[in-house]
Write a protein that holds these residues in place. Structure first.
Motif, mmCIF file in Angstrom:
data_model
loop_
_atom_site.group_PDB
_atom_site.id
_atom_site.type_symbol
_atom_site.label_atom_id
_atom_site.label_comp_id
_atom_site.label_asym_id
_atom_site.label_seq_id
_atom_site.Cartn_x
_atom_site.Cartn_y
_atom_site.Cartn_z
ATOM 1 N N HIS A 41 39.350 -33.375 -29.449
ATOM 2 C CA HIS A 41 37.903 -33.462 -29.552
ATOM 3 C C HIS A 41 37.346 -34.203 -28.345
ATOM 4 O O HIS A 41 38.026 -35.011 -27.721
ATOM 5 N N ARG A 42 36.120 -33.913 -28.015
ATOM 6 C CA ARG A 42 35.433 -34.473 -26.853
ATOM 7 C C ARG A 42 34.932 -35.881 -27.170
ATOM 8 O O ARG A 42 34.352 -36.121 -28.230
ATOM 9 N N ILE A 43 35.173 -36.809 -26.250
ATOM 10 C CA ILE A 43 34.556 -38.137 -26.296
ATOM 11 C C ILE A 43 33.655 -38.260 -25.065
ATOM 12 O O ILE A 43 34.128 -38.183 -23.928
ATOM 13 N N ALA A 44 32.362 -38.425 -25.312
ATOM 14 C CA ALA A 44 31.382 -38.558 -24.237
ATOM 15 C C ALA A 44 31.048 -40.029 -24.029
ATOM 16 O O ALA A 44 31.168 -40.848 -24.944
ATOM 17 N N TYR A 45 30.625 -40.365 -22.827
ATOM 18 C CA TYR A 45 30.255 -41.750 -22.541
ATOM 19 C C TYR A 45 29.227 -41.803 -21.425
ATOM 20 O O TYR A 45 29.074 -40.864 -20.634
ATOM 21 N N VAL A 46 28.514 -42.935 -21.381
ATOM 22 C CA VAL A 46 27.584 -43.265 -20.308
ATOM 23 C C VAL A 46 28.211 -44.394 -19.510
ATOM 24 O O VAL A 46 28.750 -45.342 -20.082
ATOM 25 N N VAL A 85 30.569 -49.275 -19.703
ATOM 26 C CA VAL A 85 30.849 -47.951 -20.252
ATOM 27 C C VAL A 85 30.478 -47.951 -21.734
ATOM 28 O O VAL A 85 30.947 -48.795 -22.497
ATOM 29 N N CYS A 86 29.631 -46.998 -22.111
ATOM 30 C CA CYS A 86 29.118 -46.917 -23.479
ATOM 31 C C CYS A 86 29.495 -45.557 -24.064
ATOM 32 O O CYS A 86 28.852 -44.551 -23.743
ATOM 33 N N ARG A 92 29.443 -38.422 -33.219
ATOM 34 C CA ARG A 92 28.140 -38.983 -32.876
ATOM 35 C C ARG A 92 27.724 -38.543 -31.477
ATOM 36 O O ARG A 92 28.544 -38.265 -30.621
ATOM 37 N N GLY A 93 26.405 -38.545 -31.257
ATOM 38 C CA GLY A 93 25.885 -38.315 -29.924
ATOM 39 C C GLY A 93 26.396 -37.023 -29.315
ATOM 40 O O GLY A 93 26.339 -35.954 -29.919
ATOM 41 N N LEU A 94 26.930 -37.140 -28.103
ATOM 42 C CA LEU A 94 27.435 -35.981 -27.373
ATOM 43 C C LEU A 94 28.931 -35.784 -27.556
ATOM 44 O O LEU A 94 29.509 -34.884 -26.935
ATOM 45 N N SER A 95 29.561 -36.618 -28.373
ATOM 46 C CA SER A 95 30.990 -36.442 -28.646
ATOM 47 C C SER A 95 31.194 -35.343 -29.688
ATOM 48 O O SER A 95 30.282 -34.977 -30.431
ATOM 49 N N GLY A 96 32.417 -34.815 -29.732
ATOM 50 C CA GLY A 96 32.731 -33.745 -30.662
ATOM 51 C C GLY A 96 32.904 -34.241 -32.082
ATOM 52 O O GLY A 96 33.122 -35.428 -32.331
ATOM 53 N N TRP A 97 32.795 -33.316 -33.005
ATOM 54 C CA TRP A 97 33.012 -33.606 -34.423
ATOM 55 C C TRP A 97 34.465 -33.351 -34.772
ATOM 56 O O TRP A 97 35.109 -32.444 -34.209
#
Length: 311
Positions: A41-46, A85-86, A92-97
């Motif tokens: 699954h995708r983990i997105a971050y800022v 890094v957030c 949640r957010g832009l991360s995958g389910w």
């Protein structure tokens, strides 16, 4: 307030939210693939600040929140020389389910955040700022052998969670509308369910709403999170949680923030945290319950004064 925070702050003012698009520090987004059983699954971050900075802070949000809650704090820390890094936790957010909603829990969150640290190529120590669930995840990682966490900021959470407010959180998740006709309706909902965040101004509420709802392909605005994150709070599955063994294993310094009216981090729990476990500094945030939003300049200053410049 503890005398530790009485000294002058760095002089860096927090970012006004309407200045985000023209922020004068580097601002990036990224993602990577993390693993859950039978599932990538995708983990997105800022990612804020200088990539070459040797001082890295990871900020992790609460149960139904997302990475952009930390924009003003991240900006301020980046101006002080930190790389910040957030991430969005899975679901949640832009991360995958996650395909299996039973995996939404601390073991998966800790594994994903360990994968984030590896993905970023961080070889030195890091600082961790966690609100609620993000604080629990930080406690799990900070209590591990050979942890890279050198300092821990915990925002309104502790090693004992009473069942009644947990049940309330679960009820709120399950009862949340799956779709709003417009963003203003979503913001109105946030103002009700997140009222314990403290007295926020209209700009701050708009910022939270902007990143809390996504346009739905069939029209309207849907919450940013997977509704299945609430399955762990179904009736019959809610009970008090004790993590004192993790707390007692932490050795790094800790800054503990507590909303003065918090029902999740009880005053007696915070008192016990000060009697045992790591070296701790505690600050009560007035006019807040669970959990202080960390959007207010005074709340941000508590953290930046404790952490000091990156150099």
């Amino acid at each position: 307030m503890n005398a530790l925070f009485a000294r002058q702050s760095s002089g860096t003012r927090p970012l006004r939210l309407d200045e985000l698009a023209s922020a004068d520090v580097p601002f990036r987004t990224g993602h990577f693939l993390a693993y859950a059983p039978k599932d990538f699954h995708r983990i997105a971050y800022v990612d804020w600040g200088d990539l070459a900075s040797e001082r890295v802070v990871i900020c992790v949000h609460g149960l139904s929140r997302q990475a952009r809650d930390f924009d003003p704090l991240a900006y301020t820390l980046a101006k002080m020389g930190y790389r910040v890094v957030c991430p969005d936790l899975p679901g949640r957010g832009l991360s995958g389910w996650l395909r299996d909603p039973e995996l939404y829990g601390l073991p998966q969150y800790a594994a994903d955040m360990a994968a984030l640290i590896a993905h970023l190529g961080l070889k030195g120590e890091i600082d961790w700022i966690g609100t609620s669930l993000g604080g629990l995840t930080g406690m799990v990682l900070a209590s591990a052998q050979d942890t890279p966490i050198r300092r821990l900021v915990i925002n309104d959470i502790g090693p004992f969670l009473p069942w009644a407010p947990i049940r309330h959180i679960g009820d709120r998740l399950r009862d949340a509308p799956r779709l709003h006709h417009n963003l203003a309706s979503g913001e109105s909902r946030l103002r009700i369910v997140l009222g314990a965040f403290g007295p926020l101004n209209d700009e701050q509420w708009r910022h939270l709403a902007k990143h809390s709802f996504f346009p739905d392909q069939n029209g309207g605005w849907r919450p940013h999170y997977d509704p299945a994150i609430g399955q762990a709070f179904r009736p019959g599955r809610v009970y008090s949680v004790s993590m004192w063994r993790d707390w007692d294993a932490i050795t790094c310094p800790v800054l503990l923030l507590r909303g003065a009216q918090s029902e999740l981090l009880l005053a007696e729990t915070a008192d016990e945290m000060m009697r045992r476990g790591p070296r701790i500094y505690r600050v009560e945030i007035p006019d807040c319950g669970h959990a202080p939003a960390l959007l207010d300049p005074d709340q941000i200053r508590i953290i930046t004064d404790w952490m000091g410049p990156a150099g």
